[in-house]
Design a protein around this motif. Structure first.
Motif, short mmCIF file in Angstrom:
data_model
loop_
_atom_site.label_atom_id
_atom_site.label_comp_id
_atom_site.label_asym_id
_atom_site.label_seq_id
_atom_site.Cartn_x
_atom_site.Cartn_y
_atom_site.Cartn_z
N ASP A 1 4.37 11.50 3.74
CA ASP A 1 5.01 10.20 3.91
C ASP A 1 5.52 9.63 2.59
O ASP A 1 6.52 8.92 2.55
CB ASP A 1 4.04 9.20 4.53
CG ASP A 1 3.72 9.53 5.97
OD1 ASP A 1 4.52 10.22 6.63
OD2 ASP A 1 2.64 9.09 6.44
N ALA B 1 -4.79 8.23 -8.00
CA ALA B 1 -4.07 8.36 -6.73
C ALA B 1 -3.57 9.78 -6.48
O ALA B 1 -3.21 10.11 -5.36
CB ALA B 1 -2.91 7.38 -6.68
N PRO C 1 1.45 5.05 1.17
CA PRO C 1 0.99 5.86 2.31
C PRO C 1 -0.11 6.83 1.88
O PRO C 1 -0.12 7.33 0.76
CB PRO C 1 2.25 6.63 2.72
CG PRO C 1 3.39 5.82 2.19
CD PRO C 1 2.88 5.18 0.94
N GLU C 2 -1.04 7.06 2.78
CA GLU C 2 -2.15 7.98 2.52
C GLU C 2 -1.70 9.43 2.54
O GLU C 2 -2.17 10.25 1.77
CB GLU C 2 -3.25 7.78 3.58
CG GLU C 2 -3.92 6.42 3.51
CD GLU C 2 -4.91 6.33 2.37
OE1 GLU C 2 -5.51 7.34 2.02
OE2 GLU C 2 -5.06 5.22 1.82
N ASP C 3 -0.78 9.75 3.45
CA ASP C 3 -0.33 11.12 3.65
C ASP C 3 0.78 11.48 2.64
O ASP C 3 1.78 10.76 2.54
CB ASP C 3 0.19 11.28 5.08
CG ASP C 3 0.51 12.71 5.46
OD1 ASP C 3 0.51 13.59 4.58
OD2 ASP C 3 0.75 12.95 6.66
N ASP D 1 0.84 -1.19 0.00
CA ASP D 1 0.00 0.00 0.00
C ASP D 1 0.87 1.24 0.00
O ASP D 1 1.93 1.29 0.64
CB ASP D 1 -0.90 0.02 1.24
CG ASP D 1 -1.98 -1.04 1.18
OD1 ASP D 1 -2.39 -1.41 0.05
OD2 ASP D 1 -2.42 -1.49 2.24
N GLY E 1 -9.12 12.14 -2.52
CA GLY E 1 -10.12 11.07 -2.41
C GLY E 1 -9.91 9.95 -3.41
O GLY E 1 -10.67 9.00 -3.45
#
Length: 152
Positions: free
Chosen positions: A87, A147, A82-84, A80, A151
């Motif tokens: 990061d 990506a 990172p969402e942030d 995965d 959202g």
């Protein structure tokens, strides 16, 4: 000259290592592209030309390490992101590829899932494009347009 496997034998060797490393999904060899593709829940692809050249050039006692390196690359696509953004930011790099790479991936996504895989890029000269990748220790992962949007 060393006794090297044929391309088909090498593809089978890599496929066996991928399965031994824990791949549960289907791994399909496409001899005309000299590639492996994952099917099912996880899309993965490995073009084998560079792996095969590296394997053939390595001394026999290094063959297993070469294959294991490329097998780790196979599993890199499943990690995965990172969402942030902070990061992931240090691991984002530009990549130069042929424009055909971007367009063929889009078409391949449409064939596989019914929706084009949009990999954003800027044209560089007539035949090349600059895209962006997430650089992992064992693999580079292309960043789809979805990506890059909030959202997405």
């Amino acid at each position: 000259m060393k006794n090297q496997p044929t391309k088909d034998e090498f593809a089978k060797l890599v496929t066996d290592y991928i399965r031994q490393a824990g791949e549960k999904g289907s791994v399909v060899y496409e001899p005309e592209e000299f590639s492996l593709r994952g099917e099912g829940k996880r899309f993965a692809a490995m073009f084998l030309t560079n792996a095969y050249r590296e394997y053939c050039a390595a001394p026999a006692d290094a063959h297993e390490q070469v294959v294991k390196h490329w097998v780790r690359n196979w599993f890199g696509a499943s990690k995965d992101m990172p969402e942030d953004f902070e990061d992931v930011k240090p691991d984002l790099l530009p990549v130069v590829r042929s424009r055909a790479h971007f367009e063929l991936n889009s078409l391949g996504g449409e064939v596989e899932s019914g929706a084009p895989l949009s990999l954003p890029y800027q044209v560089l000269g007539e035949h090349f494009g600059i895209g962006i990748v997430y650089d992992l220790p064992e693999a580079m992962r292309s960043i789809p347009k979805a990506a890059l949007t909030p959202g997405g």
